[in-house]
Write a protein that holds these residues in place. Sequence first.
Motif, PDB file in Angstrom:
ATOM      1  N   SER A 198       0.832  -1.221   0.000  1.00  0.00           N
ATOM      2  CA  SER A 198       0.000   0.000   0.000  1.00  0.00           C
ATOM      3  C   SER A 198       0.858   1.259   0.000  1.00  0.00           C
ATOM      4  CB  SER A 198      -0.912  -0.021   1.219  1.00  0.00           C
ATOM      5  OG  SER A 198      -1.670   1.161   1.299  1.00  0.00           O
TER       6      SER A 198
ATOM      7  N   GLN B 253       1.022   4.265  -2.899  1.00  0.00           N
ATOM      8  CA  GLN B 253       0.815   5.688  -2.627  1.00  0.00           C
ATOM      9  C   GLN B 253       1.986   6.529  -3.142  1.00  0.00           C
ATOM     10  OE1 GLN B 253      -0.128   6.371   1.518  1.00  0.00           O
ATOM     11  NE2 GLN B 253      -1.545   4.612   1.600  1.00  0.00           N
TER      12      GLN B 253
ATOM     13  N   GLU C 153      -6.812   0.386   1.383  1.00  0.00           N
ATOM     14  CA  GLU C 153      -5.597   0.084   0.612  1.00  0.00           C
ATOM     15  C   GLU C 153      -5.943  -0.355  -0.800  1.00  0.00           C
ATOM     16  OE1 GLU C 153      -2.900  -1.339   4.456  1.00  0.00           O
ATOM     17  OE2 GLU C 153      -3.892  -2.812   3.172  1.00  0.00           O
TER      18      GLU C 153
ATOM     19  N   HIS D 102      -6.775   2.771  -2.821  1.00  0.00           N
ATOM     20  CA  HIS D 102      -5.587   3.483  -3.301  1.00  0.00           C
ATOM     21  C   HIS D 102      -5.004   2.788  -4.536  1.00  0.00           C
ATOM     22  CE1 HIS D 102      -5.017   5.065   1.072  1.00  0.00           C
ATOM     23  NE2 HIS D 102      -5.850   5.833   0.363  1.00  0.00           N
TER      24      HIS D 102
END
Length: 942
Positions: free
Chosen positions: A868, A872, A910, A913
């Motif tokens: 995750s 990002q 997560e 994202h």
Amino acid sequence: MSADAVFSLQNSSTTIDYSGKVPVEHLDYDYIEKCKDVKYLEKILKVLRSGEEGIYPHLIQFCEHHLKKLNPSSRALRKENSVPTAASLSKEEWRQIADELKTWQEETKKADTSLKRQSMFDDLVNKTMPPIRGSNCSVPLGQNSNSKEKRNSSRPVLPRDYQEWDKFDVEKECERIDGNMIKQSPANINTGHPKIKTQVDASLLTQEEKFLLANREKDKGNEAFKSKDYEEAVAYYSRSLSIIPTVAAYNNRAQAEINLKHWHNAMRDCQSVLQLEPGNMKALLRRATVHKHMGNFQQAAEDLRMVLMEEPHNAAATQLLSETEKKLKECHSEQQSRGKKILIQEVEVEDCNSNHKTKAEQIVCPVEPSQPVGGEDSSASPAERGDMGNAQKKPHDRGDGGPHSESNNSHHGIRRSKGDKYKASQESKEKIANGTNKRGSTASLQADQSSGNKGTVLGGSAGETVNLDAPCGALPPPLARLKNEGNLLFKNGQFADALEKYSQAIQGYTDSGIDSPEDLCILYSNRAACYLKDGNSQDCIQDCTRALELQPFSLKPLLRRAMAYESLERYRKAYVDYKTVLQIDTSVQAAHDSVNRITRLLIEQDGPEWREKLPEIPLVPLSAQQHHIKEPPSAEVLQARAEKAARDAERKAEVLFTALKQEGNDFVKKGHYQDALGKYTECLKLKPEECAIYTNRALCYLKLDRFTEAKQDCDAALKLEPTNKKAFYRRALANKGLKDYLACSSDLQEVLQQDPNVQEAEKELEEVTVLLRQSLAEASPAEPRKTVPITEVEGDEETIAIPDSESSCRGEDITINLKPTNAHEFGHALNAACCGGNTMACADLLASTAPDMLPQYLSTQLDGHTISFIMQALDSHLLEKDPNLVYQHLKYLHTTDRFSVVLMMLTKDERRHMTQLFEHLSAVESTEYTKNDVQNLANKYI
């Protein structure tokens, strides 16, 4: 007169006349209502229904109602239903009735047609139809013995007139009647059935007619079997098999042959069934019965174990197996108590140009003393199961062949001349060493084979030949050829054909006037062996006696006659012959066994004075006695023995392995896992490469909570079979017990990849996923994110100062290596950025890392939080600068080890994202990838 008055008058009388006519006054409502006589009311109702006094429907109904009150079960109340017609029935009911009538009509026509066809093969049956049981006279079918009498009796008898009665002489008529009286003989009782033809010529019949006729013959055999007439049952079963061979007929005939104790015929029928239908339970059970009676206890036990594997609750097979195993133990214990037995069989070396002959020892396997004699190959007596050789030295015994010189079913003693003219193949040598042949049993003396320039190939032995024209003593060439042909047929198990050849040779000897008692003795001895094989003990005794008259104290005729006497239960004479054999050659172990066995029988039969009832035992002269000198076996014999021992050991190990495995499986079914564990461990000692045993033992370890041992067994199974589904599943359960949830999840995914329908694996995977998340959460609790100052440091490598996971608590700064050279450095830098929540530092780290190296760097520390965080960083910073590099990183990232497992542990945020990253990447136009490429890549993540 009123109805009350009439009724009172009626009641005033003592009786009512039911036979008279009912008065009209009684056909009234009031009278019927007050009348209590049921019979009279029934008569009134009959009159009303007849309409003789008029038709009164309401009065009839009233009378019926009143009669029903008095007697509801009155027969007068019963009404006949009218015959149904098409108008009284519905269309569906009428259509159903019409269809049934049409079907019945068609079936009737077919039956008539079949009956007409049946007359064709009724003639075949009538030709061999036996007479009625209990009578010696039979009436042909279609004839009536009383037809003439019926024709005569049908004529009317005219009465005598008075003048004839006056002339009638009573005395003369009585004398005539007495003279013409036929004395009827008493009914004869059949002592035996006429011979029924066992073959039916059904070549002109259709297949359907053949099938029908075969079933009829089989049913006749079943009826004969039920009445315990087994010989007739065999005949009818044979007729059925001559039309169409079926499994049922073969099985039934085998059982009838067993009841007749024709073991050889029963064995042949069982083999025929197993050829048509391998694994037939009835055939296996009956073949086991035959093996048991023939003394082949090991083969019988194997057949019975096969039956019990398919039918574990078969009571007959279980009982027979226990009896057979008991016999086996008795035989083994008796052999061990006697010690090692080696019977010596001679091989005669013949010189066709001289009258001198030498002897060599011949190896014979031990025999079972408790086996019956006569009838079949495997049921031969102990002496018949091993060739004792002709123990007597006969200087003129040239041309001795056939069963007189070697063992048919156990050993093939090959006669050799000085010039090595008669050769034996390697297979024959192995048979000599192994003590077996293709028939799988030891038996009596075999036909001696010779080979020369004119050779005939022997059955079952490639390259082994026999010269049918080899000279045999003083016999002329035609008789010598007949003898050699008989030897060959005897060796191949064709005893009836061999007997015919020997009989022709004996007849030819008599016709030719030759003077060679040695050759004639051999021919009689060989023919006696054929009689013994066919169970004809009486003829065997006669031929042996003739042979002994020609050559006294000849060993083989004595042995055969002793066995024939024993089969006829004439134990005293058998005992004398066996003792005579032992005087000639004391090394004949089978004779020793037979003497011991017969001694016990005679003691039971005659008591302590049994010796006094024995016939005189002749004294054998020293010139007829033999003394064998044991010589060490050759290298070929030793090798053959070793190979046979290895095969026997392998077969025993296989049987033991199967039994242990079955016992282990039974313990598992009962829940006795510790006992099953011991059985599977013994199985692995016998077969360490058996994958199924490892998985079975792993199951026992799992049930006993011994997870480490279970995992080791699963690893061993996967080494043998890398795709074994059970091994993967049970190793997953072992890993779960060891709390190695990541490895457990990997194994369960492998199971589901092989078979997505395994629901147990799906449930376990869901449970393990939850446990894995909990363990990761407990191992690395979330820490509060802090602001991390970034400073550039001059030097060869670009680094970023950031607190690490430990020093962040103390406020110490560390640096991030933006150009790692190995997985350790990369992991250290990534952990530093991840703990500080610095996505920009992570983006710089990824920008300086080759995409193809990313799976190698992340293989040791991949988890859901790391994935995750990388997503990002790629979306926030690197996507704007270099979208092609982001695509390359994503292209290689999913190939990391355990990526699919970690992917399942991502939370909803997560995953959101990750979805945003692919949406943004798809919106960016690039020459290195297309939107379709991004979509295909996203399918591997989302």
